[in-house]
Design a protein around this motif. Structure first.
Motif, PDB file in Angstrom:
ATOM      1  N   SER A   1       0.825  -1.209   0.000  1.00  0.00           N
ATOM      2  CA  SER A   1       0.000   0.000   0.000  1.00  0.00           C
ATOM      3  C   SER A   1       0.857   1.257   0.000  1.00  0.00           C
ATOM      4  CB  SER A   1      -0.935   0.009   1.211  1.00  0.00           C
ATOM      5  OG  SER A   1      -1.822  -1.078   1.140  1.00  0.00           O
ATOM      6  N   CYS A   2       1.902   1.256   0.794  1.00  0.00           N
ATOM      7  CA  CYS A   2       2.812   2.410   0.838  1.00  0.00           C
ATOM      8  C   CYS A   2       3.492   2.614  -0.518  1.00  0.00           C
ATOM      9  CB  CYS A   2       3.852   2.235   1.935  1.00  0.00           C
ATOM     10  SG  CYS A   2       3.162   2.355   3.595  1.00  0.00           S
ATOM     11  N   LEU A   3       3.941   1.523  -1.124  1.00  0.00           N
ATOM     12  CA  LEU A   3       4.591   1.615  -2.432  1.00  0.00           C
ATOM     13  C   LEU A   3       3.612   2.109  -3.491  1.00  0.00           C
ATOM     14  CD1 LEU A   3       7.082   1.127  -4.202  1.00  0.00           C
ATOM     15  CD2 LEU A   3       6.289  -1.234  -4.505  1.00  0.00           C
ATOM     16  N   ALA A   4       2.398   1.592  -3.478  1.00  0.00           N
ATOM     17  CA  ALA A   4       1.380   2.017  -4.454  1.00  0.00           C
ATOM     18  C   ALA A   4       1.048   3.501  -4.278  1.00  0.00           C
ATOM     19  CB  ALA A   4       0.128   1.165  -4.313  1.00  0.00           C
ATOM     20  N   ALA A   5       0.937   3.945  -3.046  1.00  0.00           N
ATOM     21  CA  ALA A   5       0.647   5.362  -2.793  1.00  0.00           C
ATOM     22  C   ALA A   5       1.790   6.243  -3.298  1.00  0.00           C
ATOM     23  CB  ALA A   5       0.418   5.594  -1.304  1.00  0.00           C
ATOM     24  N   TYR A   6       3.001   5.814  -3.055  1.00  0.00           N
ATOM     25  CA  TYR A   6       4.168   6.582  -3.501  1.00  0.00           C
ATOM     26  C   TYR A   6       4.220   6.658  -5.032  1.00  0.00           C
ATOM     27  CZ  TYR A   6       8.983   7.879  -4.451  1.00  0.00           C
ATOM     28  OH  TYR A   6      10.107   8.500  -4.929  1.00  0.00           O
ATOM     29  N   LEU A   7       4.007   5.532  -5.688  1.00  0.00           N
ATOM     30  CA  LEU A   7       4.097   5.482  -7.146  1.00  0.00           C
ATOM     31  C   LEU A   7       2.951   6.215  -7.848  1.00  0.00           C
ATOM     32  CD1 LEU A   7       5.268   1.784  -7.689  1.00  0.00           C
ATOM     33  CD2 LEU A   7       6.641   3.873  -7.848  1.00  0.00           C
ATOM     34  N   SER A   8       1.829   6.382  -7.173  1.00  0.00           N
ATOM     35  CA  SER A   8       0.688   7.037  -7.816  1.00  0.00           C
ATOM     36  C   SER A   8       0.594   8.529  -7.504  1.00  0.00           C
ATOM     37  CB  SER A   8      -0.613   6.339  -7.423  1.00  0.00           C
ATOM     38  OG  SER A   8      -0.868   6.497  -6.049  1.00  0.00           O
ATOM     39  N   GLN A   9       1.579   9.068  -6.819  1.00  0.00           N
ATOM     40  CA  GLN A   9       1.554  10.505  -6.526  1.00  0.00           C
ATOM     41  C   GLN A   9       1.535  11.308  -7.820  1.00  0.00           C
ATOM     42  OE1 GLN A   9       4.965  11.091  -3.989  1.00  0.00           O
ATOM     43  NE2 GLN A   9       3.642  11.394  -2.233  1.00  0.00           N
ATOM     44  N   GLY A  10       0.658  12.299  -7.866  1.00  0.00           N
ATOM     45  CA  GLY A  10       0.565  13.171  -9.026  1.00  0.00           C
ATOM     46  C   GLY A  10      -0.181  12.563 -10.207  1.00  0.00           C
ATOM     47  N   LYS A  11      -0.726  11.390 -10.047  1.00  0.00           N
ATOM     48  CA  LYS A  11      -1.425  10.744 -11.148  1.00  0.00           C
ATOM     49  C   LYS A  11      -2.938  10.814 -10.992  1.00  0.00           C
ATOM     50  CE  LYS A  11       2.500   8.026 -12.349  1.00  0.00           C
ATOM     51  NZ  LYS A  11       3.107   6.750 -12.498  1.00  0.00           N
ATOM     52  N   PHE A  12      -3.399  11.547 -10.023  1.00  0.00           N
ATOM     53  CA  PHE A  12      -4.812  11.832  -9.850  1.00  0.00           C
ATOM     54  C   PHE A  12      -4.953  13.318 -10.102  1.00  0.00           C
ATOM     55  CE2 PHE A  12      -4.114   8.008  -7.506  1.00  0.00           C
ATOM     56  CZ  PHE A  12      -5.273   7.276  -7.654  1.00  0.00           C
ATOM     57  N   LYS A  13      -5.834  13.688 -11.001  1.00  0.00           N
ATOM     58  CA  LYS A  13      -5.999  15.093 -11.361  1.00  0.00           C
ATOM     59  C   LYS A  13      -7.414  15.542 -11.051  1.00  0.00           C
ATOM     60  CE  LYS A  13      -2.732  15.251 -15.193  1.00  0.00           C
ATOM     61  NZ  LYS A  13      -2.580  15.639 -16.600  1.00  0.00           N
ATOM     62  N   THR A  14      -7.562  16.847 -10.850  1.00  0.00           N
ATOM     63  CA  THR A  14      -8.898  17.400 -10.702  1.00  0.00           C
ATOM     64  C   THR A  14      -9.516  17.563 -12.088  1.00  0.00           C
ATOM     65  OG1 THR A  14      -8.156  19.694 -10.838  1.00  0.00           O
ATOM     66  CG2 THR A  14      -8.224  18.700  -8.637  1.00  0.00           C
ATOM     67  N   VAL A  15     -10.822  17.700 -12.122  1.00  0.00           N
ATOM     68  CA  VAL A  15     -11.515  17.934 -13.381  1.00  0.00           C
ATOM     69  C   VAL A  15     -10.987  19.212 -14.028  1.00  0.00           C
ATOM     70  CG1 VAL A  15     -13.757  18.493 -14.390  1.00  0.00           C
ATOM     71  CG2 VAL A  15     -13.569  16.657 -12.716  1.00  0.00           C
ATOM     72  N   THR A  16     -10.714  20.214 -13.222  1.00  0.00           N
ATOM     73  CA  THR A  16     -10.179  21.475 -13.727  1.00  0.00           C
ATOM     74  C   THR A  16      -8.873  21.254 -14.469  1.00  0.00           C
ATOM     75  OG1 THR A  16     -11.246  22.688 -11.939  1.00  0.00           O
ATOM     76  CG2 THR A  16      -9.410  23.774 -13.033  1.00  0.00           C
ATOM     77  N   GLU A  17      -7.964  20.465 -13.883  1.00  0.00           N
ATOM     78  CA  GLU A  17      -6.683  20.193 -14.540  1.00  0.00           C
ATOM     79  C   GLU A  17      -6.878  19.437 -15.849  1.00  0.00           C
ATOM     80  OE1 GLU A  17      -3.570  19.748 -10.827  1.00  0.00           O
ATOM     81  OE2 GLU A  17      -5.014  18.122 -11.165  1.00  0.00           O
ATOM     82  N   ILE A  18      -7.779  18.486 -15.850  1.00  0.00           N
ATOM     83  CA  ILE A  18      -8.005  17.701 -17.067  1.00  0.00           C
ATOM     84  C   ILE A  18      -8.577  18.578 -18.177  1.00  0.00           C
ATOM     85  CG2 ILE A  18      -9.451  15.877 -18.055  1.00  0.00           C
ATOM     86  CD1 ILE A  18      -8.798  14.242 -15.609  1.00  0.00           C
ATOM     87  N   VAL A  19      -9.573  19.391 -17.855  1.00  0.00           N
ATOM     88  CA  VAL A  19     -10.183  20.249 -18.877  1.00  0.00           C
ATOM     89  C   VAL A  19      -9.165  21.257 -19.402  1.00  0.00           C
ATOM     90  CG1 VAL A  19     -11.925  22.035 -19.290  1.00  0.00           C
ATOM     91  CG2 VAL A  19     -12.546  19.949 -18.060  1.00  0.00           C
ATOM     92  N   ASN A  20      -8.394  21.860 -18.514  1.00  0.00           N
ATOM     93  CA  ASN A  20      -7.450  22.898 -18.927  1.00  0.00           C
ATOM     94  C   ASN A  20      -6.201  22.359 -19.605  1.00  0.00           C
ATOM     95  OD1 ASN A  20      -9.092  24.962 -17.997  1.00  0.00           O
ATOM     96  ND2 ASN A  20      -8.170  24.951 -15.979  1.00  0.00           N
ATOM     97  N   GLU A  21      -5.730  21.180 -19.206  1.00  0.00           N
ATOM     98  CA  GLU A  21      -4.431  20.698 -19.669  1.00  0.00           C
ATOM     99  C   GLU A  21      -4.496  19.533 -20.641  1.00  0.00           C
ATOM    100  OE1 GLU A  21      -2.346  19.726 -16.074  1.00  0.00           O
ATOM    101  OE2 GLU A  21      -2.646  21.732 -15.235  1.00  0.00           O
TER     102      GLU A  21
END
Length: 150
Positions: free
Chosen positions: A70-90
């Motif tokens: 779980s710790c490894l998965a959390a570390y590796l997935s940092q920054g890979k969840f975006k807000t809707v705002t980020e997805i629409v804009n970027e």
């Protein structure tokens, strides 16, 4: 024929960039997170580590593997969840932005909203309109972009 031209003119008074700006600045959109296939990857990673550590360490191995995985998965997935705002804009192409804006415009037309000022004003006082816009965006993200919303 004149009515159709008037409706087209009114819809053009809702420019895509302004419309998407209003949508992405809604607090609910800034809070809505979208997963980018990381949840599935993380699940497989944690499951694999738990299985391997369970084979070698028994029940204590399962515990240690679960925590470590779980710790490894959390570390590796940092920054890979975006807000809707980020997805629409970027992340959206111009065609995707236009398609999303068109879906929102259809909803607004049904509500007799034809300007950005009217849209912004009505959003603050009309929870049903807010929910309809959120649902349109949610549907677009899950159907057209094939992403999951958390």
């Amino acid at each position: 024929m004149a009515l159709a031209a008037q409706v087209t003119t009114l819809l053009n008074s809702l420019p895509t960039s302004d419309l998407l700006w209003e949508i992405t600045n809604l607090a609910v959109m800034k809070e809505m997170k979208v997963t980018l296939k990381e949840t599935t990857k993380s699940g497989f990673l944690v499951g694999s580590i738990v299985m391997i550590s369970g084979l070698f360490g028994g029940p204590p191995g399962i515990l240690i593997g679960g925590v470590a995985g779980s710790c490894l998965a959390a570390y590796l997935s940092q920054g890979k969840f975006k807000t809707v705002t980020e997805i629409v804009n970027e992340d959206l192409t111009e065609e995707q932005k236009e398609k999303l804006a068109d879906e929102v415009r259809k909803c607004l037309t049904a509500q007799n909203i034809f300007t950005i000022a009217e849209f912004a004003l009505r959003l603050q006082s009309n929870d049903l309109l807010l929910e309809a816009v959120v649902q349109i965006v949610r549907q677009f993200i899950t159907s057209d972009l094939v992403m999951k919303i958390m």
